[in-house]
Design an enzyme around this catalytic site. Structure first.
Site, PDB file in Angstrom:
ATOM      1  N   ILE A  12       0.830  -1.202   0.000  1.00 26.21           N
ATOM      2  CA  ILE A  12       0.000   0.000   0.000  1.00 26.21           C
ATOM      3  C   ILE A  12       0.867   1.256   0.000  1.00 26.21           C
ATOM      4  CG2 ILE A  12      -1.730   1.304   1.296  1.00 26.21           C
ATOM      5  CD1 ILE A  12      -2.704  -1.452   2.379  1.00 26.21           C
ATOM      6  N   ASP A  55      15.077   0.849   9.891  1.00 25.53           N
ATOM      7  CA  ASP A  55      13.987   0.193  10.605  1.00 25.53           C
ATOM      8  C   ASP A  55      13.187   1.228  11.389  1.00 25.53           C
ATOM      9  OD1 ASP A  55      12.600  -1.400  12.735  1.00 25.53           O
ATOM     10  OD2 ASP A  55      13.740  -3.039  11.832  1.00 25.53           O
ATOM     11  N   VAL A  56      11.848   1.077  11.418  1.00 27.67           N
ATOM     12  CA  VAL A  56      11.021   2.022  12.164  1.00 27.67           C
ATOM     13  C   VAL A  56      11.236   1.923  13.666  1.00 27.67           C
ATOM     14  CG1 VAL A  56       9.200   2.318  10.457  1.00 27.67           C
ATOM     15  CG2 VAL A  56       9.058   0.437  12.098  1.00 27.67           C
ATOM     16  N   TYR A 180      -2.004  -9.992  15.409  1.00 30.20           N
ATOM     17  CA  TYR A 180      -1.931  -8.847  14.501  1.00 30.20           C
ATOM     18  C   TYR A 180      -2.991  -7.816  14.859  1.00 30.20           C
ATOM     19  CZ  TYR A 180      -2.724  -6.193  10.181  1.00 30.20           C
ATOM     20  OH  TYR A 180      -2.926  -5.191   9.262  1.00 30.20           O
TER      21      TYR A 180
END
Length: 349
Positions: A12, A55-56, A180
Site C-alpha cells: 500500500i 527500521d522504524v 496482529y
C-alpha cells in the site's frame, strides 16, 4: 507538502508514494527493505521520492526522516494473521514498538502536522450482527468444537439464534481476535493518546481487505486474494476455508491510496477512525470464483478448514470517510479482480 511515508516500499505504501509524487508533494520514504518482506530490492522504487533505508524501531532513523516534514503517513507494519504464537514478538516489535518510537521522535522534533495511521478492520473482531430476538449483538469468538462441526455462523450470545450480518461503523466495540489485530489496536491507542497530549491531528484509517498490484505472493502472511492467485498460477484450484460464505469488503489499493491522500491533504483533518471500504460486501467464495474465471483456472475447492483467529463476517459502512474526507471507492469488484488477475505481485522472501 513534505510528507513522510513509512513502509513506503510496501504494497500500500508504494502506491501512496507514487500518487503523492504525481501530485507534486515532496515525499520521504522510511523503509527497512527487510529480508522477511522483500525477496529482492523493489524495482518500483519511485525516483521522485527521498529514500531512507532503516527500521522504524530505530529512533535515529525517525529523527532524520522527520526533518521538515508537514505530515506523516505510517504504513509500516507486520501484517497478516500470523502462523503461530511464536510470531508475537515480531508483531509487537514492528507494530507496537515501531509506532511508539515514531511518536517519541515526533515529540522530540516538535512535529505539528498530521499523523495518518494505517489501521485495519481487524480491530473490530466480528462485524455487526442483528438477532431476530435480541436485536443488535456482538458474538464472542467461535469455538473450535463448533468450527470442527462445520457450524461456521456465530450464534446470538444471548439466545443462540441465527444472526443476520450487517455493516459495522467506527463506533462499534473493538474486539481484536488475533495477535496482529491486537497490535493494530495498540497502534491506534498509542496514536490517539499522543494526539490528545500534543494536539497533533491523528487519523486512523481502518482498511478492509485490500487487494491489487504489488501484493506479496506465496507467503502465509499474504492476503487471501494473493493466496488464491498464487494457487491459480500454479494450475491449482484455490482452497477456500470454511464454506466460502465469509463476508468481506474487498477494496482496491488505488482507493486505499486515495483515502490516504484525502486524509493527508483535506482542508480539515479527520480526527479519530474511519473505515476505508468499498461499501459493497462480497464473500471469500465470490472472490475465489471471480479470480478463477478471470485467470481461466480450475474452480475453487471449498475445504471446510478453518483458523481460530479468523472472524466470520466483517463488512463496513464507509459513510464517515465520505462525509469528512469526501472519499468514496471508485474501483468496482469486477474491474479490480480483472486487473488483479494479471497485475505484478511482489516476490516472496
Amino acid at each position: 507538502m513534505r510528507i513522510l511515508v513509512t513502509g513506503g516500499l510496501g504494497f500500500i505504501g508504494s502506491r501512496l508514494v507514487d500518487d503523492l509524487v504525481a501530485l507534486d508533494h515532496e515525499v520521504v520514504v522510511l523503509d527497512s527493505v527487510a529480508d522477511h518482506v522483500h525477496a529482492v530490492d523493489p524495482d518500483y522504487r519511485n525516483p521522485g521520492a527521498e529514500h531512507v533505508v532503516a527500521d522504524v524501531r530505530d529512533p535515529d532513523a525517525w529523527l532524520a526522516a522527520l526533518a521538515g516534514v508537514d505530515a506523516v503517513s505510517h504504513q509500516a507494519a507486520r501484517v497478516g494473521l500470523g502462523v503461530s504464537p511464536a510470531d508475537v514478538r515480531g508483531y509487537v516489535g514492528d507494530n507496537g514498538v515501531g509506532t511508539a518510537v515514531g511518536l517519541w521522535a515526533m515529540h522530540e522534533v516538535g512535529f505539528a502536522g498530521r499523523f495518518v495511521l494505517a489501521s485495519s478492520m481487524v480491530v473490530y473482531g466480528e462485524g455487526a450482527y442483528t438477532c431476530p430476538v435480541d436485536g443488535p449483538v456482538r458474538p464472542g469468538p467461535r469455538s473450535a468444537e463448533r468450527l470442527e462441526a462445520g457450524r461456521f455462523e456465530p450464534p446470538c450470545p444471548h439466545c443462540g439464534a441465527d444472526l443476520a450480518p450487517g455493516l459495522v461503523d467506527e463506533g462499534a466495540r473493538l474486539d481484536p481476535r488475533n495477535t496482529y489485530a491486537a497490535t493494530k489496536l495498540h497502534q491506534e491507542h498509542l496514536a490517539t493518546v499522543f494526539g490528545r497530549e500534543t494536539g497533533v491531528p491523528v487519523t486512523s484509517l481502518r482498511y478492509h481487505n485490500v487487494f491489487g498490484p504489488r501484493m506479496p505472493r506465496d507467503t502465509p502472511y499474504a492476503g487471501v486474494a494473493a493466496i488464491f492467485r498464487s494457487a491459480l498460477e500454479r494450475g491449482e484450484a484455490p482452497q477456500v476455508f470454511e464454506d466460502g460464505g465469509q463476508r468481506r469488503d474487498f477494496v482496491h489499493v488505488a482507493d486505499v491510496s486515495a483515502a490516504n491522500v484525502a486524509a493527508l491533504t483535506a482542508a480539515e483533518p479527520l480526527i479519530g477512525a474511519a473505515n476505508v471500504a468499498s461499501g459493497t460486501p462480497h464473500t471469500v467464495g465470490d472472490l475465489a470464483v471471480a479470480l478463477a474465471a478471470a485467470m481461466g483456472g480450475p474452480p475453487p475447492v471449498v475445504t471446510g478448514r478453518f483458523r481460530l483467529g479468523d472472524v466470520r463476517h466483517v463488512t463496513a459502512s464507509p459513510q464517515r470517510a465520505a462525509d469528512l474526507l469526501g472519499f468514496r471507492a471508485s474501483v468496482g469488484f469486477d474491474e479490480g479482480v480483472a486487473e488483479f488477475a494479471t497485475a505484478p505481485l511482489r516476490a516472496a522472501p
